[in-house]
Scaffold this active site. Structure first.
Site, PDB file in Angstrom:
ATOM      1  N   SER A   1     -12.846   4.393   4.642  1.00 16.77           N
ATOM      2  CA  SER A   1     -13.460   4.040   5.919  1.00 16.77           C
ATOM      3  C   SER A   1     -14.699   4.900   6.143  1.00 16.77           C
ATOM      4  CB  SER A   1     -12.462   4.257   7.076  1.00 16.77           C
ATOM      5  OG  SER A   1     -11.589   3.146   7.151  1.00 16.77           O
TER       6      SER A   1
ATOM      7  N   ASP B   1       0.851  -1.191   0.000  1.00 17.79           N
ATOM      8  CA  ASP B   1       0.000   0.000   0.000  1.00 17.79           C
ATOM      9  C   ASP B   1       0.893   1.251   0.000  1.00 17.79           C
ATOM     10  OD1 ASP B   1      -2.399   1.399   0.229  1.00 17.79           O
ATOM     11  OD2 ASP B   1      -2.473   1.251   2.429  1.00 17.79           O
ATOM     12  N   HIS B   2       0.635   2.160  -0.902  1.00 15.88           N
ATOM     13  CA  HIS B   2       1.376   3.440  -0.967  1.00 15.88           C
ATOM     14  C   HIS B   2       2.898   3.271  -1.012  1.00 15.88           C
ATOM     15  CE1 HIS B   2      -2.159   5.970  -0.516  1.00 15.88           C
ATOM     16  NE2 HIS B   2      -2.577   5.128   0.410  1.00 15.88           N
TER      17      HIS B   2
ATOM     18  N   GLY C   1      -7.609   8.309   7.208  1.00 17.12           N
ATOM     19  CA  GLY C   1      -7.758   8.571   8.626  1.00 17.12           C
ATOM     20  C   GLY C   1      -9.201   8.635   9.087  1.00 17.12           C
TER      21      GLY C   1
ATOM     22  N   GLY D   1      -8.959   5.618   1.178  1.00 16.18           N
ATOM     23  CA  GLY D   1      -9.607   6.474   2.172  1.00 16.18           C
ATOM     24  C   GLY D   1     -11.078   6.172   2.334  1.00 16.18           C
TER      25      GLY D   1
ATOM     26  N   ILE E   1      -9.728  -0.103   3.186  1.00 17.65           N
ATOM     27  CA  ILE E   1     -10.254   0.195   4.529  1.00 17.65           C
ATOM     28  C   ILE E   1      -9.202  -0.154   5.573  1.00 17.65           C
ATOM     29  CG2 ILE E   1     -12.042  -0.398   6.225  1.00 17.65           C
ATOM     30  CD1 ILE E   1     -13.918  -0.988   3.827  1.00 17.65           C
ATOM     31  N   ASP E   2      -8.762   0.851   6.293  1.00 26.28           N
ATOM     32  CA  ASP E   2      -7.802   0.649   7.371  1.00 26.28           C
ATOM     33  C   ASP E   2      -8.332   1.256   8.676  1.00 26.28           C
ATOM     34  OD1 ASP E   2      -5.618   0.209   8.958  1.00 26.28           O
ATOM     35  OD2 ASP E   2      -4.235   1.482   7.848  1.00 26.28           O
TER      36      ASP E   2
ATOM     37  N   GLU F   1      -1.468   5.959  -9.024  1.00 32.72           N
ATOM     38  CA  GLU F   1      -2.429   6.934  -8.497  1.00 32.72           C
ATOM     39  C   GLU F   1      -2.308   8.274  -9.205  1.00 32.72           C
ATOM     40  OE1 GLU F   1      -3.101   7.082  -4.272  1.00 32.72           O
ATOM     41  OE2 GLU F   1      -3.813   9.155  -4.336  1.00 32.72           O
TER      42      GLU F   1
ATOM     43  N   ASP G   1       2.930   4.972  -5.470  1.00 29.95           N
ATOM     44  CA  ASP G   1       2.170   6.202  -5.275  1.00 29.95           C
ATOM     45  C   ASP G   1       3.026   7.410  -5.648  1.00 29.95           C
ATOM     46  OD1 ASP G   1       0.715   8.345  -4.474  1.00 29.95           O
ATOM     47  OD2 ASP G   1       0.294   7.619  -2.450  1.00 29.95           O
TER      48      ASP G   1
HETATM   49  P1  13P Z   1      -8.885   4.788   5.531  1.00 32.15           P
HETATM   50  O1  13P Z   1      -7.965   5.605   6.378  1.00 32.15           O
HETATM   51  O2  13P Z   1     -10.101   5.533   5.133  1.00 32.15           O
HETATM   52  O3  13P Z   1      -9.207   3.465   6.134  1.00 32.15           O
HETATM   53  O4  13P Z   1      -8.115   4.475   4.143  1.00 32.15           O
HETATM   54  C1  13P Z   1      -7.184   3.437   4.064  1.00 32.15           C
HETATM   55  C2  13P Z   1      -6.397   3.482   2.814  1.00 32.15           C
HETATM   56  O5  13P Z   1      -6.690   4.166   1.857  1.00 32.15           O
HETATM   57  C3  13P Z   1      -5.220   2.627   2.753  1.00 32.15           C
HETATM   58  O6  13P Z   1      -4.478   2.834   1.597  1.00 32.15           O
HETATM   59  O1  G3H Z   2      -3.367   4.752   3.648  1.00 32.79           O
HETATM   60  C1  G3H Z   2      -2.666   4.436   4.583  1.00 32.79           C
HETATM   61  C2  G3H Z   2      -2.974   3.296   5.448  1.00 32.79           C
HETATM   62  O2  G3H Z   2      -4.047   3.582   6.310  1.00 32.79           O
HETATM   63  C3  G3H Z   2      -1.736   2.835   6.149  1.00 32.79           C
HETATM   64  O3  G3H Z   2      -1.405   3.656   7.219  1.00 32.79           O
HETATM   65  O4  G3H Z   2       1.015   4.172   6.861  1.00 32.79           O
HETATM   66  O5  G3H Z   2      -0.059   4.328   9.145  1.00 32.79           O
HETATM   67  O6  G3H Z   2       0.355   2.085   8.104  1.00 32.79           O
HETATM   68  P1  G3H Z   2       0.072   3.575   7.878  1.00 32.79           P
HETATM   69 ZN    ZN Z   3      -4.566   4.836   0.840  1.00 32.59          ZN
END
Ligand code: 13P
Ligand code: G3H
Ligand code: ZN
Length: 330
Positions: A235, A93-94, A190, A233, A276-277, A145, A115
């Site tokens: 959530s 991720d990213h 977030g 993003g 979703i994180d 992205e 990213d």
């Molecule tokens: P949330 O912070 O909305 O869960 O987004 C997570 C995300 O985009 C991880 O790449």
């Molecule tokens: O988009 C980011 C994710 O929520 C991961 O967050 O870099 O704090 O692990 P993190």
């Molecule tokens: Zn993200």
């Protein structure tokens, strides 16, 4: 070099093709530890959903790259043991550099995100293409992205949203060869996705955010028909979890997410991966705070991590069944 195929993982290509056609989205749940991984696999097996296990660079540092490889392999075996060999993707991720993407591929990731959204357009194209050229040699899929989400992650952060420019997407996809594209239509990372002044308030004080820019999504879809689009993003920041956290001593203020009906609408379109994180973080924190508040003498981690894992599993099942529509698609 370990190929993800040896670990029993799959890349995202076929999953996305089916999801776009079927009008649903694959869940991309972030994980950093054992309990999160158990909850994800249990939820996805119970609902027969494919899944993307998502690891940020911060998570990779936290959990260790070697352990992560074996955890992913363990997840594949664990799913079978629970009764369903669901397709599992291990995704970076990213990713913020070619070197990080290359290293993840060498450690068994089946998919990576590069990213470059914060870079000038041509630099983003150049970096993304370099990652695609390397990844495709190993049959690893790549997410790019365009547009910038507001919010803070470990490595990439932005104060403000820059919506994706639909006029760039076709050129970007063609020049880079990416397998999927994350776009910015008003979500952010977030648990505080919008400032209170951007929202309206219901009579019982719940913040209602401005709607997502579906016009931008539709414009992108027109220019790259059938191409897999990713929503970061995503959530929803459930009010009941925020309340539980605050009831048991937490201090979350003005937390607000993306309403689930908007995510459902996105999942039915060319959006085939929803990230979703934060909701998972909220579920874990809410459950642990409850145990600590109600049983202050408790000090066996299984007694608070166990309920956290359970609450997390229920959250994931709800997302899969009621929001993403991926239940039964494994
Ligand atoms: P949330 O912070 O909305 O869960 O987004 C997570 C995300 O985009 C991880 O790449
Ligand atoms: O988009 C980011 C994710 O929520 C991961 O967050 O870099 O704090 O692990 P993190
Ligand atoms: Zn993200």
């Amino acid at each position: 070099m370990i190929s993800y195929k040896e670990l029993g993982l799959v890349n995202s290509k076929e999953l996305f093709a089916k999801a776009v056609k079927g009008g649903y989205a694959i869940p991309a749940f972030n994980f950093n530890n054992l309990e999160q991984l158990q909850a994800i696999i249990q939820a996805c097996v119970e609902t027969k959903s494919p899944v993307i296990l998502q690891v940020s660079s911060g998570a990779r540092k936290y959990a260790n790259q070697t352990l992560l490889r074996y955890m992913a392999q363990g997840a594949v075996e664990y799913a079978k043991e629970l009764g369903a060999a669901i397709p599992i993707v291990l995704h970076l991720d990213h990713g913020d550099s070619f070197e990080l993407c290359k290293s993840c591929i060498e450690y068994g990731f089946s998919s990576v995100m590069i990213d470059g959204s914060h870079l000038p357009y041509e630099k983003n194209v150049e970096l993304t293409r370099k990652v695609v050229e390397y990844a495709h040699k190993y049959d690893v899929t790549v997410e790019g992205e365009l547009g910038v989400l507001a919010g803070i992650e470990d490595e990439v952060s932005s104060e403000v949203t820059h919506y994706t420019k639909p006029e760039e997407v076709e050129d970007f996809v063609k020049k880079t060869g990416v397998d999927s594209l994350a776009i910015s239509i008003g979500t952010s990372h977030g648990a505080n996705k919008f400032k209170p002044e951007q929202c309206t308030r219901t009579a019982d004080g719940i913040l209602v955010p401005p709607p997502l820019r579906f016009d931008i999504l539709e414009e992108c879809e027109k220019r790259i028909p059938g191409f897999p689009i990713v929503l970061h993003g995503a959530s929803s920041v459930p009010v009941e979890l925020v309340r539980q956290i605050n009831q048991y001593g937490g201090k979350l203020k003005d937390a607000v997410g993306i309403p689930e009906e908007q995510l459902r609408r996105a999942a039915a379109s060319a959006v085939c991966k929803i990230n979703i994180d934060s909701d998972g973080r909220l579920a874990v924190t809410a459950a642990i705070r409850k145990v600590f508040a109600e049983s202050p003498a408790e000090f066996d981690p299984r007694k608070y991590l166990g309920p956290a894992r359970e609450q997390l599993k229920e959250l994931y099942k709800h997302k899969i069944i009621n929001v993403l529509g991926s239940a039964g698609k494994a």
